[in-house]
Motif scaffolding. Structure first.
Motif, short mmCIF file in Angstrom:
data_model
loop_
_atom_site.label_atom_id
_atom_site.label_comp_id
_atom_site.label_asym_id
_atom_site.label_seq_id
_atom_site.Cartn_x
_atom_site.Cartn_y
_atom_site.Cartn_z
N ARG A 1 0.89 -1.19 -0.04
CA ARG A 1 0.17 -0.08 -0.18
C ARG A 1 0.72 1.25 0.02
O ARG A 1 1.95 1.03 0.25
CB ARG A 1 -0.97 0.00 1.17
N GLN A 2 0.25 2.22 -0.26
CA GLN A 2 0.77 3.65 -0.18
C GLN A 2 2.22 3.58 -1.11
O GLN A 2 3.33 4.14 -0.89
CB GLN A 2 1.58 3.99 1.08
N PRO A 3 1.87 3.52 -2.58
CA PRO A 3 3.11 3.77 -3.37
C PRO A 3 3.74 5.05 -3.43
O PRO A 3 4.95 5.19 -3.59
CB PRO A 3 2.46 2.95 -4.73
N VAL A 4 2.78 6.07 -3.70
CA VAL A 4 3.35 7.37 -3.52
C VAL A 4 3.90 7.83 -2.40
O VAL A 4 5.20 8.52 -2.49
CB VAL A 4 2.04 8.19 -3.83
N ARG A 5 3.49 7.70 -1.28
CA ARG A 5 4.23 7.89 -0.08
C ARG A 5 5.51 7.32 0.01
O ARG A 5 6.62 7.92 0.51
CB ARG A 5 3.44 7.41 1.27
N TRP A 6 5.71 6.04 -0.34
CA TRP A 6 7.04 5.46 -0.46
C TRP A 6 7.74 6.08 -1.37
O TRP A 6 9.18 5.97 -1.36
CB TRP A 6 6.84 3.91 -0.51
N ALA A 7 7.40 6.15 -2.60
CA ALA A 7 8.14 6.90 -3.70
C ALA A 7 8.76 8.36 -3.10
O ALA A 7 9.88 8.69 -3.19
CB ALA A 7 7.24 7.41 -4.75
N VAL A 8 8.03 8.99 -2.42
CA VAL A 8 8.40 10.31 -1.65
C VAL A 8 9.61 10.15 -0.94
O VAL A 8 10.67 10.76 -0.79
CB VAL A 8 7.23 10.86 -0.82
N VAL A 9 9.44 8.83 -0.07
CA VAL A 9 10.52 8.47 1.02
C VAL A 9 11.87 8.31 0.05
O VAL A 9 12.95 8.78 0.31
CB VAL A 9 10.07 7.27 1.71
N ALA A 10 11.93 7.38 -0.91
CA ALA A 10 12.79 7.08 -2.00
C ALA A 10 13.61 8.61 -2.68
O ALA A 10 14.72 8.44 -2.60
CB ALA A 10 12.36 6.11 -3.07
#
Length: 507
Positions: free
Chosen positions: A342-351
């Motif tokens: 879940r939360q692909p965009v949130r983890w993209a921001v982290v990356a």
């Protein structure tokens, strides 16, 4: 019971609002960091950045800069007004806006290719380390990337004429544009689009004619552009490893995003279930992967064979920034779908933010003036005090910082001379020649590579006192190492600056 279509649209609308918030937040963070670096960086990203700035600074007073082959007409014209209005900061703000344009184009391309969360492409464009570095630089890569992304977005949207006009302008921004024009020519030929085909060579024809006119119609009109090409076929730079650019991909797309890019490449070339009469979406999906791989392959060959002045710098791959981001978005979304995360965009921001942690250990920002640039500054001070008022009104140097600190237009023949073997051999009267151990020995064109022996043989007189002053300034005055790899070409043992005067002054 049938589901209400309005209810089906609710999740999509919610995702769109979330994407807009994420994109706006990412743009604000990116722009804030870029503007801070633009204001507080007293150094330039590369020497080429300074040269481009000098071209744009004097573009309105000297039309030759607007057609100069090395400077690239599109880039010079784009930066000229910001430079005239706000100087170096104006150009850097323009670069920051171009980075945001590239991100917006990546978003549009990803959305047109069916990526459900196209904001991933927006985030992954701004996450590219080199995009951030070039967002406060005076370079050609971001203008080219914006042109290429806009041309592809128009092609994907079946706006053939607009796409042809935009891709036809790319050679006026960087040499990679010739490759894009060739690819576009094949695409339009297969589609039997006559008008776009006819438009592709038009900017080059107009550029060639404008240059011939501005340079007083010197030589055959049809040969002006090739005659003024600034790169040697055989590079003076050392050849690189064939896989050098592949190894540099983590620097280009971010190490935490690279796996998604590789997966995105595989997915782009995979088979799909599109109907035979609806091949355009598949062609665009394949092309979005083919273009960055094409750029990587061509530069790898040029660098490995030492051709066309390729120094193997990772920034060459930055010209495909929107395409790398689209590939990353497709691969990232696939991984999260396959793993049911879940939360692909949130983890993209982290990356996207993780590489910034390296700045806590390696203080490279804001950009500081390298030590050898201080030598150029010291020369400017002493030149104005000692030599300029005493019969030496002209400067001849390979180091662009010499002209920058002297406040001289490099093409003003009353104040400067062109760094070429022919000019140096003629020993123009009233001229001071500054030889430095970095740019005098390496250049994209062999005619601009000059040794101290060449200068002495021509009959120039050594100014030992001035040379010692510059070498001392280069050794004593600090400065962070320059990020420009071409500045590290000179051997460590050869760090002395040399200053020569023509035997005849203007007095």
């Amino acid at each position: 019971m049938a589901r209400d279509p309005a209810e089906e649209r609710l999740p999509l609308q919610s995702a769109l609002r979330s994407d807009l918030r994420t994109g706006a937040a990412a743009a604000c963070v990116f722009a804030t960091g870029s503007l801070l670096c633009a204001v507080f960086s007293d150094g330039f990203l590369t020497a080429d950045a300074l040269t481009h700035y000098l071209y744009t600074k004097y573009a309105f007073s000297r039309p030759t800069y607007l057609v100069d082959v090395w400077g690239r007409p599109f880039v010079t014209a784009l930066f000229a007004l910001p430079a005239a209005v706000a100087g170096r900061l104006g150009v850097r703000v323009t670069s920051m806006l171009l980075a945001l344009v590239c991100a917006a184009l990546a978003y549009g391309i990803a959305r047109g290719q069916g990526v459900r969360r196209p904001v991933l492409a927006f985030v992954f464009t701004l996450a590219q380390p080199l995009v951030f570095l070039h967002s406060f630089a005076e370079m050609t890569e971001l203008p080219f990337a914006a042109l290429a992304g806009a041309a592809f977005a128009a092609y994907q949207g079946r706006r053939w004429t607009l796409s042809a006009v935009l891709v036809a302008l790319t050679p006026l921004a960087r040499p990679e544009g010739f490759g894009l024009v060739a690819l576009a020519g094949v695409a339009f030929l297969l589609q039997r689009r006559v008008l776009p085909l006819l438009l592709l060579p038009l900017p080059l024809v107009l550029w060639n004619h404008a240059g011939w006119e501005v340079y007083d119609r010197a030589g055959p009109w049809w040969r002006w552009l090739p005659d003024h090409w600034p790169y040697s076929k055989e590079s003076t730079y050392p050849a690189g490893h064939p896989l050098q650019f592949v190894a540099q991909l983590p620097v280009v797309v971010s190490p935490f995003v690279l796996p998604a890019v590789l997966i995105g490449v595989g997915l782009s070339f995979s088979r799909d279930k599109l109907a035979p009469d609806n091949r355009h979406p598949r062609v665009c999906r394949v092309a979005a992967a083919f273009i960055p791989l094409f750029v990587l392959t061509v530069h790898s060959v040029l660098s490995a064979t030492g051709k066309m002045a390729s120094f193997g710098e990772p920034r060459y791959l930055l010209v495909a920034a929107p395409f790398w981001a689209v590939l990353a978005a497709r691969g990232w979304e696939w991984v999260f779908d396959r793993c049911d995360w879940r939360q692909p965009v949130r983890w993209a921001v982290v990356a996207a933010l993780l590489p910034a942690a390296a700045l806590l250990y390696h203080r490279v920002l804001p950009l500081r003036t390298p030590a050898h640039w201080h030598a150029a500054e010291a020369f400017a001070t002493e030149y104005r005090r000692q030599l300029q008022p005493n019969g030496y009104p002209r400067v001849l140097a390979a180091h662009p910082a010499v002209y920058y600190y002297c406040g001289i237009d490099p093409q003003d023949e009353t104040l400067a001379a062109d760094w070429r073997k022919e000019v140096i051999a003629s020993v123009p009267a009233g001229t001071v020649l500054v030889w430095d151990p970095v740019y005098s020995t390496r250049n994209a064109h062999e005619d601009r590579v000059v040794t101290p022996q060449d200068v002495r043989k021509a009959g120039w007189v050594v100014d030992s006192e001035m040379a010692e002053l510059l070498s001392r300034a280069a050794r004593e005055r600090g400065g962070r190492p320059s990020p420009d790899p071409t500045e590290r070409l000179a051997p460590e043992r050869q760090q002395e600056w040399l200053v020569f005067r023509s035997p005849q002054s203007r007095l």
